[in-house]
Design a protein around this motif. Structure first.
Motif, short mmCIF file in Angstrom:
data_model
loop_
_atom_site.label_atom_id
_atom_site.label_comp_id
_atom_site.label_asym_id
_atom_site.label_seq_id
_atom_site.Cartn_x
_atom_site.Cartn_y
_atom_site.Cartn_z
N PRO A 17 -12.63 -3.86 4.47
CA PRO A 17 -11.33 -4.42 4.67
C PRO A 17 -10.77 -4.49 3.37
N VAL A 18 -9.21 -4.54 3.54
CA VAL A 18 -8.52 -4.51 4.81
C VAL A 18 -8.21 -3.28 5.30
N THR A 19 -8.34 -2.88 6.49
CA THR A 19 -8.70 -1.43 6.96
C THR A 19 -7.05 -1.09 7.02
N LEU A 20 -7.23 0.27 7.41
CA LEU A 20 -5.58 0.97 7.62
C LEU A 20 -5.09 0.31 8.83
N ALA A 21 -5.91 0.23 9.88
CA ALA A 21 -5.35 -0.62 11.07
C ALA A 21 -4.80 -1.79 10.98
N GLU A 22 -5.64 -2.75 10.31
CA GLU A 22 -5.11 -4.04 9.80
C GLU A 22 -3.86 -4.01 8.81
N THR A 23 -4.01 -3.15 8.09
CA THR A 23 -2.86 -2.93 7.12
C THR A 23 -1.54 -2.52 7.88
N ARG A 24 -1.55 -1.86 8.76
CA ARG A 24 -0.63 -1.29 9.52
C ARG A 24 0.29 -2.31 10.34
N ARG A 25 -0.59 -3.35 10.93
CA ARG A 25 0.07 -4.54 11.44
C ARG A 25 1.02 -5.23 10.54
N THR A 26 0.42 -5.33 9.35
CA THR A 26 1.30 -6.23 8.46
C THR A 26 2.65 -5.41 7.92
N MET A 27 2.19 -3.87 7.82
CA MET A 27 3.39 -3.18 7.23
C MET A 27 4.54 -3.02 8.35
N GLU A 28 4.14 -2.74 9.35
CA GLU A 28 5.31 -2.92 10.78
C GLU A 28 5.87 -4.17 10.65
N PHE A 29 5.38 -5.41 10.52
CA PHE A 29 5.93 -6.50 10.57
C PHE A 29 7.10 -6.45 9.37
N VAL A 30 6.62 -5.93 8.14
CA VAL A 30 7.80 -5.70 7.23
C VAL A 30 8.84 -4.75 7.60
N ALA A 31 8.76 -3.68 8.20
CA ALA A 31 9.55 -3.00 8.61
C ALA A 31 10.35 -3.43 9.74
N ALA A 32 9.77 -4.29 10.64
CA ALA A 32 10.49 -4.87 11.75
C ALA A 32 11.68 -6.26 11.21
N LEU A 33 10.99 -6.86 10.19
CA LEU A 33 11.86 -7.85 9.55
C LEU A 33 13.14 -7.08 8.81
N TYR A 34 12.90 -5.99 8.06
CA TYR A 34 14.16 -5.32 7.67
C TYR A 34 15.05 -4.67 8.64
N ALA A 35 14.25 -4.03 9.64
CA ALA A 35 15.38 -3.54 10.79
C ALA A 35 16.05 -4.56 11.34
N SER A 36 15.58 -5.60 11.59
CA SER A 36 16.21 -6.91 12.50
C SER A 36 17.36 -7.41 11.57
N PRO A 61 0.75 -1.19 0.02
CA PRO A 61 -0.18 -0.17 0.08
C PRO A 61 0.74 1.38 0.15
N THR A 62 1.98 1.11 0.56
CA THR A 62 2.86 2.24 0.69
C THR A 62 4.26 1.69 0.73
N LEU A 63 5.24 2.89 0.65
CA LEU A 63 6.70 2.35 0.65
C LEU A 63 7.35 2.26 2.07
N SER A 64 6.63 2.67 2.89
CA SER A 64 6.91 2.84 4.37
C SER A 64 6.16 3.12 5.09
N LEU A 65 6.41 2.87 6.57
CA LEU A 65 5.53 3.21 7.80
C LEU A 65 4.79 4.71 7.87
N ALA A 66 6.17 5.38 7.50
CA ALA A 66 5.77 7.00 7.43
C ALA A 66 4.75 7.27 6.62
N GLU A 67 4.79 6.86 5.28
CA GLU A 67 3.63 6.89 4.37
C GLU A 67 2.36 6.37 4.72
N LEU A 68 2.52 5.34 5.45
CA LEU A 68 1.12 4.62 5.80
C LEU A 68 0.51 5.44 6.85
N ASP A 69 1.09 6.09 7.86
CA ASP A 69 0.67 7.01 8.72
C ASP A 69 0.12 8.02 8.25
N GLU A 70 0.49 8.64 7.21
CA GLU A 70 0.17 9.91 6.40
C GLU A 70 -1.43 9.34 6.06
#
Length: 366
Positions: A312-331, A101-110
């Motif tokens: 569905p899939v709402t932005l709240a649900e989407t954020r859980r998945t996108m945060e998982f992506v960010a966490a995977l890369y961060a780790s 949906p976006t390239l980053s968590l920051a974009e998703l929060d926008e």
């Protein structure tokens, strides 16, 4: 609840737009595809002719100025998703956005902020959630029939050759936001997350093994969930024998899904633990058989809009998945375990999925 007919447009008429057009057509009297949009005007016109769409435009702005639409499907390359969705929300038009949906968590929060100011909504296409097998699994798990979840595996092992990455926007952080983690495996592990619930911690690696890309071509993660269940996740575009596999080991049964790009009920198997043979019959007793795909998700979108609810899939649900992506890369790029909620707004991994930079990028820079 009365059903409406939604005036619909598709923005971006590349390959994935065909799946969206088919889904709109399958919805029959619930939707009317009134416009196609593409910066390549000839391609937009050709798409419109193929699907019997009355009008075509060169930009979303032109469409919103000249046509009354209720729902816009955003099927462009990923770097354009956020801006186009925000434009839709500002106009009071619901956006149905392809992954990622976006390239980053920051974009998703926008987008979250833009939706809060709008009368419309945004839905992310994560169609694997909507096949009847996934719905059945979530229901049986929630009702306790399967017992506690203990272990899960999620493998997306696909093959994309160098010619695939010759398309200028592919394989670049600025355009796609990531490699197979972001653009290929996301459907499978989104389904994993929808079944197992909130994740808690990720330990991961990512590597560039074979493809001439800026992004990874392989990633692997170990994940723990709030429930205590543990899972492994593999994402690859270097695997000649392609497969998409999910396995859930519960106390009372193993439930497995093996397919490639989409599944039916025939792709699921249930293996009961000793003393729980009846679970196979209970699984088979559900006669509803819906394949995963855009058709099923779009029907759910219309149902929600008819009810005046966020689709569905709402932005709240989407954020859980996108945060998982960010966490995977961060780790993967810091060598540390990353917990849910750890990536704050000031983290480099909130602003870009490659965060502080990739190991191979640092080597190249030297």
């Amino acid at each position: 609840m009365s059903q409406r007919s939604y005036r619909t447009a598709i923005v971006g008429t590349g390959a994935i737009a065909t799946a969206h057009a088919r889904a709109v057509r399958a919805a029959t009297d619930r939707a009317d595809l009134v416009a196609a949009v593409d910066i390549d005007v000839d391609r937009a016109r050709a798409f419109a002719e193929t699907w019997g769409v009355p009008r075509s435009f060169a930009s979303l702005s032109e469409l919103l100025l000249e046509e009354k639409v209720d729902v816009v499907h955003i099927c462009t390359p990923p770097q354009q998703h956020a801006g186009l969705a925000i434009e839709c929300l500002a106009a009071g038009v619901t956006a149905v956005v392809e992954k990622p949906p976006t390239l980053s968590l920051a974009e998703l929060d926008e987008l979250v902020a833009a939706e809060s100011r709008s009368t419309a909504h945004m839905a992310t296409i994560f169609q694997h959630r909507f096949g009847s097998g996934a719905v059945r699994l979530r229901r049986m798990a929630a009702e306790g029939e399967l017992g506690r979840p203990l272990l899960a595996t999620c493998d997306t092992q696909w093959y994309r050759d160098e010619a695939y990455f010759a398309v200028p926007w592919r394989g670049k952080w600025e355009n796609e936001g990531g490699g197979p983690t972001m653009g290929h495996g996301i459907h499978q592990f989104d389904l994993l997350l929808s079944v197992l619930g909130p994740w808690e911690e990720v330990t991961a690696v990512a590597a560039r093994r074979a493809r001439p890309t800026e992004t990874e071509d392989v990633s692997m993660a170990l994940v723990t969930f709030e429930s205590g269940v543990v899972a492994s996740v593999v994402n690859s575009v270097v695997s000649p024998r392609e497969t998409s596999v999910l396995r859930f080991d519960y106390e009372n049964a193993t439930v497995e899904l093996e397919h490639l790009y989409g599944y039916t009920d025939k792709n699921w198997t249930v293996t009961p633990a000793p003393g729980h043979d009846g679970l196979v019959d209970r699984w088979a007793a559900d006669t509803v058989s819906v394949p995963s795909g855009h058709d099923a998700q779009l029907a759910a979108v219309y149902d929600a809009l008819d009810a005046g609810e966020a689709p569905p899939v709402t932005l709240a649900e989407t954020r859980r998945t996108m945060e998982f992506v960010a966490a995977l890369y961060a780790s993967a790029f810091t060598g540390e375990r990353v917990r849910c909620g750890q990536i704050g707004a000031d983290s480099p991994f909130a602003k870009r999925m490659d965060g502080t930079g990739t190991p191979w990028g640092k080597v190249t820079a030297q």
